[in-house]
Structures are given as C-alpha cells and as structure tokens.
Design a protein around this motif. Structure first.
Motif, mmCIF file in Angstrom:
data_model
loop_
_atom_site.group_PDB
_atom_site.id
_atom_site.type_symbol
_atom_site.label_atom_id
_atom_site.label_comp_id
_atom_site.label_asym_id
_atom_site.label_seq_id
_atom_site.Cartn_x
_atom_site.Cartn_y
_atom_site.Cartn_z
ATOM 1 N N ALA A 138 37.774 33.928 46.741
ATOM 2 C CA ALA A 138 37.586 35.358 47.046
ATOM 3 C C ALA A 138 36.869 36.120 45.935
ATOM 4 O O ALA A 138 35.973 36.930 46.219
ATOM 5 N N PRO A 139 37.217 35.919 44.637
ATOM 6 C CA PRO A 139 36.498 36.676 43.600
ATOM 7 C C PRO A 139 35.007 36.383 43.557
ATOM 8 O O PRO A 139 34.225 37.213 43.064
ATOM 9 N N LEU A 140 34.587 35.233 44.027
ATOM 10 C CA LEU A 140 33.172 34.876 44.002
ATOM 11 C C LEU A 140 32.419 35.402 45.220
ATOM 12 O O LEU A 140 31.201 35.278 45.295
ATOM 13 N N LEU A 141 33.151 35.939 46.174
ATOM 14 C CA LEU A 141 32.538 36.481 47.383
ATOM 15 C C LEU A 141 32.506 37.995 47.380
ATOM 16 O O LEU A 141 32.384 38.619 48.434
ATOM 17 N N GLU A 142 32.662 38.584 46.206
ATOM 18 C CA GLU A 142 32.691 40.042 46.119
ATOM 19 C C GLU A 142 31.308 40.614 46.405
ATOM 20 O O GLU A 142 30.283 40.031 46.056
ATOM 21 N N GLY A 143 31.308 41.743 47.037
ATOM 22 C CA GLY A 143 30.071 42.406 47.392
ATOM 23 C C GLY A 143 30.352 43.517 48.376
ATOM 24 O O GLY A 143 31.485 43.674 48.849
ATOM 25 N N PRO A 144 29.344 44.271 48.720
ATOM 26 C CA PRO A 144 29.552 45.354 49.694
ATOM 27 C C PRO A 144 29.890 44.782 51.059
ATOM 28 O O PRO A 144 29.380 43.722 51.444
ATOM 29 N N PRO A 145 30.749 45.435 51.807
ATOM 30 C CA PRO A 145 31.076 44.960 53.160
ATOM 31 C C PRO A 145 29.827 44.898 54.025
ATOM 32 O O PRO A 145 28.843 45.618 53.813
ATOM 33 N N ASP A 146 29.865 44.002 55.007
ATOM 34 C CA ASP A 146 28.717 43.876 55.891
ATOM 35 C C ASP A 146 28.694 45.016 56.894
ATOM 36 O O ASP A 146 29.526 45.940 56.842
ATOM 37 N N ARG A 147 27.775 44.945 57.822
ATOM 38 C CA ARG A 147 27.591 46.055 58.770
ATOM 39 C C ARG A 147 28.771 46.251 59.699
ATOM 40 O O ARG A 147 28.914 47.300 60.322
ATOM 41 N N ALA A 253 45.746 27.767 44.693
ATOM 42 C CA ALA A 253 45.883 28.980 45.504
ATOM 43 C C ALA A 253 47.267 29.591 45.324
ATOM 44 O O ALA A 253 47.416 30.821 45.239
ATOM 45 N N ALA A 254 48.301 28.737 45.259
ATOM 46 C CA ALA A 254 49.657 29.257 45.027
ATOM 47 C C ALA A 254 49.761 29.922 43.665
ATOM 48 O O ALA A 254 50.404 30.970 43.509
ATOM 49 N N ALA A 255 49.135 29.314 42.649
ATOM 50 C CA ALA A 255 49.166 29.913 41.315
ATOM 51 C C ALA A 255 48.375 31.214 41.281
ATOM 52 O O ALA A 255 48.745 32.161 40.568
ATOM 53 N N ALA A 256 47.292 31.295 42.070
ATOM 54 C CA ALA A 256 46.480 32.517 42.075
ATOM 55 C C ALA A 256 47.233 33.694 42.654
ATOM 56 O O ALA A 256 46.944 34.853 42.324
ATOM 57 N N LEU A 257 48.211 33.416 43.527
ATOM 58 C CA LEU A 257 49.011 34.517 44.063
ATOM 59 C C LEU A 257 49.941 35.102 43.020
ATOM 60 O O LEU A 257 50.303 36.283 43.086
ATOM 61 N N ALA A 258 50.348 34.254 42.060
ATOM 62 C CA ALA A 258 51.294 34.710 41.041
ATOM 63 C C ALA A 258 50.582 35.269 39.813
ATOM 64 O O ALA A 258 50.962 36.309 39.277
ATOM 65 N N VAL A 259 49.581 34.580 39.337
ATOM 66 C CA VAL A 259 48.851 34.995 38.142
ATOM 67 C C VAL A 259 47.364 34.917 38.434
ATOM 68 O O VAL A 259 46.927 34.150 39.286
ATOM 69 N N GLY A 260 46.598 35.671 37.721
ATOM 70 C CA GLY A 260 45.154 35.628 37.895
ATOM 71 C C GLY A 260 44.563 34.397 37.235
ATOM 72 O O GLY A 260 44.841 34.106 36.061
ATOM 73 N N LEU A 261 43.755 33.652 37.973
ATOM 74 C CA LEU A 261 43.108 32.464 37.434
ATOM 75 C C LEU A 261 41.664 32.785 37.086
ATOM 76 O O LEU A 261 40.983 33.511 37.826
ATOM 77 N N PRO A 262 41.164 32.253 35.980
ATOM 78 C CA PRO A 262 39.749 32.485 35.642
ATOM 79 C C PRO A 262 38.830 31.843 36.670
ATOM 80 O O PRO A 262 39.178 30.854 37.323
ATOM 81 N N VAL A 263 37.643 32.413 36.769
ATOM 82 C CA VAL A 263 36.694 31.933 37.774
ATOM 83 C C VAL A 263 36.312 30.471 37.576
ATOM 84 O O VAL A 263 36.264 29.697 38.544
#
Length: 521
Positions: A138-147, A253-263
């Motif tokens: 998800a962090p790598l897919l950041e951007g403005p929402p589509d139409r 993914a389970a760890a990402a819910l608890a703590v922030g993981l680096p990219v």
C-alpha cells in the motif's frame, strides 16, 4: 449351459478355483442343493420354495428365476414330472408369486467423495492470503485517487487480477483433464506453456490501463507471475508448499498492522514470497523435457522440406495417433473461463459496485469479497458432502420421488451450511475491517444470494453442466455491467435483483438436472 451361473464364493465349501472364481464381491451366491438323504418331501414345490427362498425373494422378474432354474440343470421334462408345471417359465412364475419380495441391502461401500476438511480449509486460506500483499504494498501505491475516487492503481490491479482469474480457470480445466486421463506429464506440459502465457497476458492487460502509479505496473506483473505459479502448485496438489511460500508475506502483513515496516523490508518480503512460489512451481514442471521437445520441434520444422519421402509416408499412414489419448478440446475449456469471468465480475461489483456507479470511496464493501474468497474452502468440502449424500440417497431410495426428496434434503442442508459460514465470515470481516460499511439487510441479502450463485454454479460445474452455469453467470454480469454503464437503478438494488435472479435460475437448474438419478452416475 456348461455350468451354474450362481457360483460359490472363494473359500466356501465346494467353491474351488474353477471358472468364475474370483473375489467374493464378483460372485453370486450358490444355490442350496437338495438333500441326498432322508425321506422324499411330501410337497416338492414347498421344498423347492424353501430351498430357493433367498434367491427368489431377491428376484425382480420371473425370467430371472427361470434362468436360475435352467442354469441349475432343470429340464422341462424334470419340471413336469416333479413339480407338475409345463416348463421352467411356469415354475418360475409360480415361485415368484408364492415367495414375497425381500431385496437384500447392498454391502457397505467406501465413500468415494470423502475428503479432508483440513485440506479444503487450507485451500480457502490460500485463496485469501494473497490479498495481504496489497497491505504490504500500500505505501508504494500512494498517489491521487483515480477518476472513480478509488485508491491509486486500483483499476490497474483489478484488470490484471480479473484476466488472470479467467485464464487460471481455463488452464486449470485443461490440466485437470490431463490428470484425469492419467497423463501427469501432459498436464505438466500444459501448465509449462499456459502459466507463463497467462502471466504475460495479465501483465499486458494491467499495463494497458492508464493512470496508475509506476509501482502499480510492477506490482501487477508480480501479481500475474504469482497467479501462474499458484495455478501450477494448486493443480498438482502442492497446497502446503504454496502456503509455506506465502508465509513470509503473511507474517510481514501481520507485523505491518502492528508496527510500521520500512519500504525496503516490505518489498523484500513480497519478493521472497513471489520467488519462493515461482521456484516451487518451476520445480514441479517438466522444464528440461519441455525445452527438449521445443528444440526437437524447431529442428524438425527447419529440416523438413516439401516432397521428402518420410513426410509422404507419414501422411499416407495417418493412423498412428488414432488411439493416442486426446486432451480436452478448447471448446470444453472456454466455458470454465467464462464462468470465472462472470463470477469474478459479480464479486467485483459486490465490493465496488456503488463506487463504480459514482458513490463515495467509503462505500467499498471489501469484507464481502474477502468473505466470498475465504468461503471457497468450506464450499469445496460441502460440494463433496453433497455428492456423498446424493450417492447415499441413490442407494437407499426405492423410487424416483424418494430419490428426489433425499437429494433436495441433502442440497438444502449443504447450501444452508455454506451460507451460514459465508454470513459468519462477512460479519466478522465487517467488524474487523476499519471503515467498512455496515451489513444492512440489502447487503446481507446480496451477499447470501451471491454465495448461492457461486455454490450452485460450482455444483453444476462438478456435474458437467458448466456451459449452462457459465451462461447464467455471464448473463448476470452483463446485465449488471449495463446497469452501471447506463446508470440504470440504484446500485444496491440492481445487485440484489441481479443476484436474486441468477440464484433462482441456478437453483432451478440444480433441482431439475440433479433430480434425475442418471445425473449421479
């Protein structure tokens, strides 16, 4: 006739090892012989009836008894002198009338449809685990929402996933057909060619959707590669290997819910699971044999020249491949892809229908899609339970009506159990999913009707009625697509009506087609 049709089982007194001796299940009970000692019976007819009672009681027609008497060596002359009947047919009719019917119950047979519930649940989990990859990426897919107001890259990933799902269904049918013919090597060759082709097709489809962030196209390529590798492992029965390959990504993914993981760590976990799945899939495929066959084929095409003798000889013979096992025709596999496309679109509309119709992004009903995906494991097990229950009903029923009643009862129990599991998954998913819309009456009804469509469609597919199931699901997807495209009706109501109509049609087809005993052969 050279001997009695009713042979003694092996090991029985007088059973011997002569013609017809074999396993006990393939022999018929022996005729009790008349006593060689003692006074003559006062009523020979009564004595014969007592001696043949078990065999005559199980007969379904007098001719069966006549054949039994003749195979025992009774001539018409002997019958006239001893029993006062004209011939064996007259004696058989008298015995058939005298002795009431008493059909013995068949011996208990092993259930061919018994499967492990754990294995089915594991497959359901494997179907849903790849969704955690979107959480890591998800962090790598950041951007403005589509139409449409959806997160950046959503349409790109959905297009690739949908095409991959369609290709996966078609390819799986072709490979399973080869496995059913006992040719595992041909199944491996089919997967060796089809899985990379599907990955290329899914990647090309995703890249054709404009407007996504750059990483979304790389993610879609990885998604297409995973779908191809997962298809290989699932078809060849390597679910546990695939589960272990997905473990690093799921743990991340389970760890990402608890703590922030680096990219970089997120990318590493995604690549580890992807490479593990692809490596395990390649290990299961006949890669070396496929390369050798391709090289031989290319050399043959380059070396072949018009007019050569061996070529004309092969053409004249023309019969070497007549008895070779033939794989599935393309026309037999396409309906499975159409079924996958129809059900995939219906699930997509259940999750994004309101957003695609111009509603707010908060209306995404992702828990419904997750529940439908997770429920495929219990659905598979319940399909086997229905086949087992219908087989038991077929053995126990004494009339077509009794069988239809037993089949309908088994169908109702299995469908109710599946919908209960689906509803429970939907409720739990809605409670755990942050910001998910509530499950009101319309959403619950749509979810259950979609579950009915998918389960009854899979049931018809398991009985070979894939074309009609695919036609119904594809028609429902086309109607809902047209309603969204032209803005016809409120999206929730359209989903409910379309799902209800498709569910009613498939349920009617199930009751009509599967109510015949011949469908369960």
């Amino acid at each position: 006739m050279s001997g009695s049709l009713w042979l003694k089982p092996p090991g029985a007194p007088g059973g011997g090892g002569g013609p017809g001796s074999g396993s006990g299940r393939d022999t018929l009970p022996a005729i009790p012989r008349p006593r060689r000692e003692g006074p003559v019976a006062a009523d020979p007819m009564e004595e014969l009836a007592l001696r043949l009672d078990p065999l005559v009681a199980a007969a379904v027609h007098p001719d069966e008894i006549a054949a039994l008497l003749e195979s025992d060596g009774m001539t018409d002359e002997h019958i006239r002198l001893t029993y006062g009947r004209q011939d064996s047919f007259g004696l058989a009719e008298d015995l058939y009338t005298r002795i009431p019917r008493a059909f013995p119950e068949p011996a208990a047979a092993p259930d061919p449809w018994r499967v492990s519930l754990t294995a089915c649940l594991l497959r359901g989990v494997i179907f849903a685990l790849p969704g955690l990859a979107y959480l890591l990426g998800a962090p790598l897919l950041e951007g403005p929402p589509d139409r449409l107001g959806l997160p950046a890259g959503t349409l790109t990933l959905l297009a690739g996933a949908l095409i991959g799902w369609v290709w996966d269904q078609t390819l799986s049918h072709r490979a399973y057909s080869w496995l059913g013919l006992g040719d595992r090597a041909a199944a491996g060759r089919t997967l060796l060619v089809g899985a990379p082709a599907g990955a290329l097709l899914g990647t090309a489809t995703a890249c054709a959707v404009p407007g996504g962030p750059p990483f979304s196209y790389a993610f879609a390529a990885g998604q297409a590669l995973y779908v191809g590798a997962a298809t290989v492992l699932l078809v060849l029965g390597r679910e546990r290997l695939l589960f272990f390959a997905l473990a690093p990504m799921a743990a991340g993914a389970a760890a990402a819910l608890a703590v922030g993981l680096p990219v970089p760590l997120r990318i590493g976990l995604l690549l580890v699971s992807l490479l593990a799945a692809c490596t395990l899939a390649v290990r299961e495929l006949p890669l070396a044999e496929g390369v050798r066959r391709a090289v031989r084929r290319v050399r043959g095409l380059l070396a072949r020249r018009p007019g050569e003798g061996p070529v004309r000889w092969r053409v004249l013979r023309g019969g070497e491949d007549d008895f070779a096992p033939r794989g599935p025709r393309l026309a037999d596999s396409v309906p499975f892809g159409v079924f996958g496309l129809g059900t995939g679109l219906l699930v997509l509309y259940a999750a994004l229908g309101e957003v695609l119709a111009g509603g707010p992004a908060e209306a995404v009903a992702a828990p419904s899609a997750v529940a439908l995906t997770l429920s495929m494991g219990p659905a598979e097990w319940l399909l086997h339970r229905f086949r087992s229950g219908s087989l038991a009903g077929l053995r126990a029923a004494r009339s077509p009506r009794a069988f239809r009643r037993a089949m309908a009862l088994t169908l109702g129990h299995c469908l109710a159990a599946y919908l209960s599991v689906l509803l429970a998954l939907g409720v739990v998913g809605t409670m755990l999913w942050p910001g998910a819309p509530g499950l009101n009456g319309v959403r619950v009804g749509t979810l259950l009707l979609l579950g009915t469509v998918m389960w009854t469609g899979l049931l018809l597919q398991s009985f070979g009625a894939i074309r009609i199931a695919a036609a119904v699901c594809a028609a429902a997807a086309v109607v809902q697509s047209a309603a969204l495209l032209f803005g016809l009706g409120q999206p929730r109501v359209v989903q409910l009506v379309v799902a209800g109509a498709a569910a009613a049609a498939l349920a009617t087809l199930v009751c009509t087609l599967l109510g015949r005993a011949t469908s369960h052969r």
